[in-house]
Design a protein around this motif. Structure first.
Motif, PDB file in Angstrom:
ATOM      1  N   CYS A  98      40.974 -34.265  -8.724  1.00 41.90           N
ATOM      2  CA  CYS A  98      40.003 -34.012  -7.520  1.00 41.90           C
ATOM      3  C   CYS A  98      40.962 -32.820  -6.949  1.00 41.90           C
ATOM      4  O   CYS A  98      41.624 -33.911  -6.364  1.00 41.90           O
ATOM      5  CB  CYS A  98      39.034 -35.185  -7.341  1.00 41.90           C
ATOM      6  SG  CYS A  98      37.991 -33.797  -5.602  1.00 41.90           S
TER       7      CYS A  98
ATOM      8  N   HIS B 198      39.946 -31.050  -4.392  1.00 42.81           N
ATOM      9  CA  HIS B 198      39.401 -31.215  -2.939  1.00 42.81           C
ATOM     10  C   HIS B 198      40.555 -31.130  -1.381  1.00 42.81           C
ATOM     11  O   HIS B 198      40.810 -32.582  -1.851  1.00 42.81           O
ATOM     12  CB  HIS B 198      37.663 -31.611  -2.275  1.00 42.81           C
ATOM     13  CG  HIS B 198      36.917 -31.616  -1.807  1.00 42.81           C
ATOM     14  ND1 HIS B 198      37.851 -31.268  -0.403  1.00 42.81           N
ATOM     15  CD2 HIS B 198      35.243 -30.678  -1.425  1.00 42.81           C
ATOM     16  CE1 HIS B 198      36.537 -31.458   0.114  1.00 42.81           C
ATOM     17  NE2 HIS B 198      34.744 -30.702  -0.522  1.00 42.81           N
TER      18      HIS B 198
ATOM     19  N   ASP C 160      41.310 -27.953   5.645  1.00 42.00           N
ATOM     20  CA  ASP C 160      41.051 -26.791   4.984  1.00 42.00           C
ATOM     21  C   ASP C 160      41.745 -25.825   5.422  1.00 42.00           C
ATOM     22  O   ASP C 160      42.244 -26.242   6.562  1.00 42.00           O
ATOM     23  CB  ASP C 160      39.260 -26.447   3.973  1.00 42.00           C
ATOM     24  CG  ASP C 160      39.171 -26.084   6.012  1.00 42.00           C
ATOM     25  OD1 ASP C 160      40.156 -26.085   7.256  1.00 42.00           O
ATOM     26  OD2 ASP C 160      38.083 -25.521   5.985  1.00 42.00           O
TER      27      ASP C 160
ATOM     28  N   CYS D  92      36.390 -36.821  -1.027  1.00 42.76           N
ATOM     29  CA  CYS D  92      35.489 -35.658  -0.831  1.00 42.76           C
ATOM     30  C   CYS D  92      33.961 -36.326  -0.659  1.00 42.76           C
ATOM     31  O   CYS D  92      33.775 -36.889  -1.585  1.00 42.76           O
ATOM     32  CB  CYS D  92      35.519 -34.756  -2.038  1.00 42.76           C
ATOM     33  SG  CYS D  92      35.190 -35.456  -3.410  1.00 42.76           S
TER      34      CYS D  92
ATOM     35  N   ARG E  64      31.606 -35.429  -2.973  1.00 39.30           N
ATOM     36  CA  ARG E  64      30.627 -35.618  -4.166  1.00 39.30           C
ATOM     37  C   ARG E  64      31.629 -37.593  -4.571  1.00 39.30           C
ATOM     38  O   ARG E  64      30.772 -38.469  -5.515  1.00 39.30           O
ATOM     39  CB  ARG E  64      31.158 -34.942  -4.941  1.00 39.30           C
ATOM     40  CG  ARG E  64      30.519 -34.952  -6.864  1.00 39.30           C
ATOM     41  CD  ARG E  64      31.567 -33.990  -7.041  1.00 39.30           C
ATOM     42  NE  ARG E  64      31.635 -34.779  -8.948  1.00 39.30           N
ATOM     43  CZ  ARG E  64      32.278 -33.720  -9.581  1.00 39.30           C
ATOM     44  NH1 ARG E  64      33.143 -32.698  -9.427  1.00 39.30           N
ATOM     45  NH2 ARG E  64      32.454 -34.512 -10.928  1.00 39.30           N
TER      46      ARG E  64
ATOM     47  N   TYR F  83      34.281 -19.514 -10.801  1.00 35.63           N
ATOM     48  CA  TYR F  83      32.938 -20.135 -10.270  1.00 35.63           C
ATOM     49  C   TYR F  83      33.050 -21.463 -11.086  1.00 35.63           C
ATOM     50  O   TYR F  83      32.258 -22.164 -10.282  1.00 35.63           O
ATOM     51  CB  TYR F  83      31.386 -19.524 -11.914  1.00 35.63           C
ATOM     52  CG  TYR F  83      31.208 -18.282 -11.300  1.00 35.63           C
ATOM     53  CD1 TYR F  83      31.007 -17.689  -9.576  1.00 35.63           C
ATOM     54  CD2 TYR F  83      31.109 -17.190 -11.997  1.00 35.63           C
ATOM     55  CE1 TYR F  83      30.644 -16.671  -9.721  1.00 35.63           C
ATOM     56  CE2 TYR F  83      31.418 -16.141 -11.692  1.00 35.63           C
ATOM     57  CZ  TYR F  83      30.745 -15.666 -11.073  1.00 35.63           C
ATOM     58  OH  TYR F  83      30.721 -14.324 -10.135  1.00 35.63           O
TER      59      TYR F  83
ATOM     60  N   SER G  78      37.375 -25.135  -7.650  1.00 32.93           N
ATOM     61  CA  SER G  78      37.250 -26.302  -6.386  1.00 32.93           C
ATOM     62  C   SER G  78      38.043 -25.456  -5.121  1.00 32.93           C
ATOM     63  O   SER G  78      38.695 -26.177  -4.337  1.00 32.93           O
ATOM     64  CB  SER G  78      36.554 -27.579  -6.181  1.00 32.93           C
ATOM     65  OG  SER G  78      38.014 -27.661  -6.922  1.00 32.93           O
ATOM     66  N   MET G  79      38.290 -24.024  -5.042  1.00 34.10           N
ATOM     67  CA  MET G  79      39.032 -23.251  -4.166  1.00 34.10           C
ATOM     68  C   MET G  79      38.512 -22.077  -4.164  1.00 34.10           C
ATOM     69  O   MET G  79      38.033 -21.456  -4.650  1.00 34.10           O
ATOM     70  CB  MET G  79      40.955 -23.931  -3.935  1.00 34.10           C
ATOM     71  CG  MET G  79      41.085 -23.488  -5.188  1.00 34.10           C
ATOM     72  SD  MET G  79      43.143 -22.625  -5.291  1.00 34.10           S
ATOM     73  CE  MET G  79      43.265 -25.078  -5.715  1.00 34.10           C
TER      74      MET G  79
ATOM     75  N   THR H 191      39.236 -17.881  -4.134  1.00 31.42           N
ATOM     76  CA  THR H 191      39.133 -17.568  -5.891  1.00 31.42           C
ATOM     77  C   THR H 191      40.559 -16.911  -5.560  1.00 31.42           C
ATOM     78  O   THR H 191      41.338 -16.927  -6.654  1.00 31.42           O
ATOM     79  CB  THR H 191      38.192 -16.589  -6.289  1.00 31.42           C
ATOM     80  OG1 THR H 191      36.771 -17.311  -6.176  1.00 31.42           O
ATOM     81  CG2 THR H 191      38.635 -15.655  -7.428  1.00 31.42           C
TER      82      THR H 191
END
Length: 272
Positions: free
Chosen positions: A31, A33, A37, A78, A80, A193, A196-197, A199
């Protein structure tokens, strides 16, 4: 008299150790994530291996309230993957303990050097390369005469990955998992797309991978036609070794993340 079951907040020193040993990424294998942040906002969740309250996943009535909030019973994930690990049949206590141990072990060397102002996050990983290419001959993917060429490219792949940050390796893993095995290409338009960060940050990692020769981005074409290509690392190799690793992992239910991110190729030895 038995103590009343009560969820206790982890102590500050426990939380500090958790955050330090997280490497600022979700503990779930592969992962990307973050835990915190780029704005310093906590964007993950504190997870109990054995639940803090009665009725929770993997609740252990033999634990005390104090034991339930100890470092050994906690990890950061995370949202999820916190929800995914609620499936006790797939993630019993021992499985989550293994995930925690393997994730935190990656950052032990980094923590040993925290006294320095600057440290190399690549120190968190020590490669365990395969001893031979025999497994790929056995699968019929290469012939006996190609073994030296294959091992040359394998060693070059490991050497290059060992110079990159864990996050850059995870971007490489994402591309390798998505690339078409026939064309060896993956749409840059699709990439933006699925990652998970942010662009721009993701494209910075692509640029690093291209600079190291692990990927090729045909930037001269129209944006919507641009492709990321995985190619061989040595002139003599007819096969990009990393795509053979993907095929191997798909066939044998092995973990490609363990190879490309953790640089652990033990699965190849067990299948010889």
């Amino acid at each position: 008299m038995a103590e009343k079951i009560k969820r206790l907040t982890p102590k500050p020193d426990v939380l500090r150790e958790l955050f330090l040993k997280s490497g600022n990424v979700c503990a779930f294998p592969g992962c990307l994530h973050p835990i915190v942040d780029t704005n310093g906002v906590y964007v993950a969740q504190l997870c109990h291996i054995e639940a803090a309250n009665e009725g929770g996943q993997r609740f252990n009535p033999e634990q005390t309230n104090e034991e339930r909030r100890q470092f050994e019973n906690l990890l950061l994930m995370c949202h999820r993957h916190h929800k995914e690990t609620d499936d006790v049949s797939r993630f019993p206590v021992e499985k989550l303990k293994q995930i925690k141990k393997q994730h935190e072990a990656k950052f032990e060397k980094v923590l040993d050097s925290l006294a320095n102002d600057v440290y190399d996050v690549a120190l968190a990983y020590e490669p365990t390369p395969p001893e031979s290419a025999e497994v790929f001959v056995k699968e019929g993917w290469i012939v006996e005469e190609e073994k030296p060429i294959f091992m040359e490219e394998m060693n070059e792949l490991i050497r290059l990955l060992n110079q990159l940050s864990p996050t850059t390796r995870k971007i490489f893993l994402l591309v390798v998992n998505r690339v078409d095995l026939t064309s060896r290409e993956f749409s840059i338009n699709e990439f933006q797309y699925v990652v998970s960060m942010e662009t721009r940050e993701a494209y910075n990692h692509i640029a690093i991978l291209e600079r190291y020769g692990l990927l090729f981005d045909n930037e001269d074409t129209d944006f919507y036609e641009r492709k990321i290509t995985v190619s061989s690392l040595t002139k003599e190799s007819p096969h990009p070794v990393v795509l053979l690793l993907r095929e191997f992992c798909e066939k044998h239910s092995a973990d490609l993340s363990s190879m490309l991110v953790d640089l652990n190729f033990e699965a190849l030895k067990s299948n010889v």
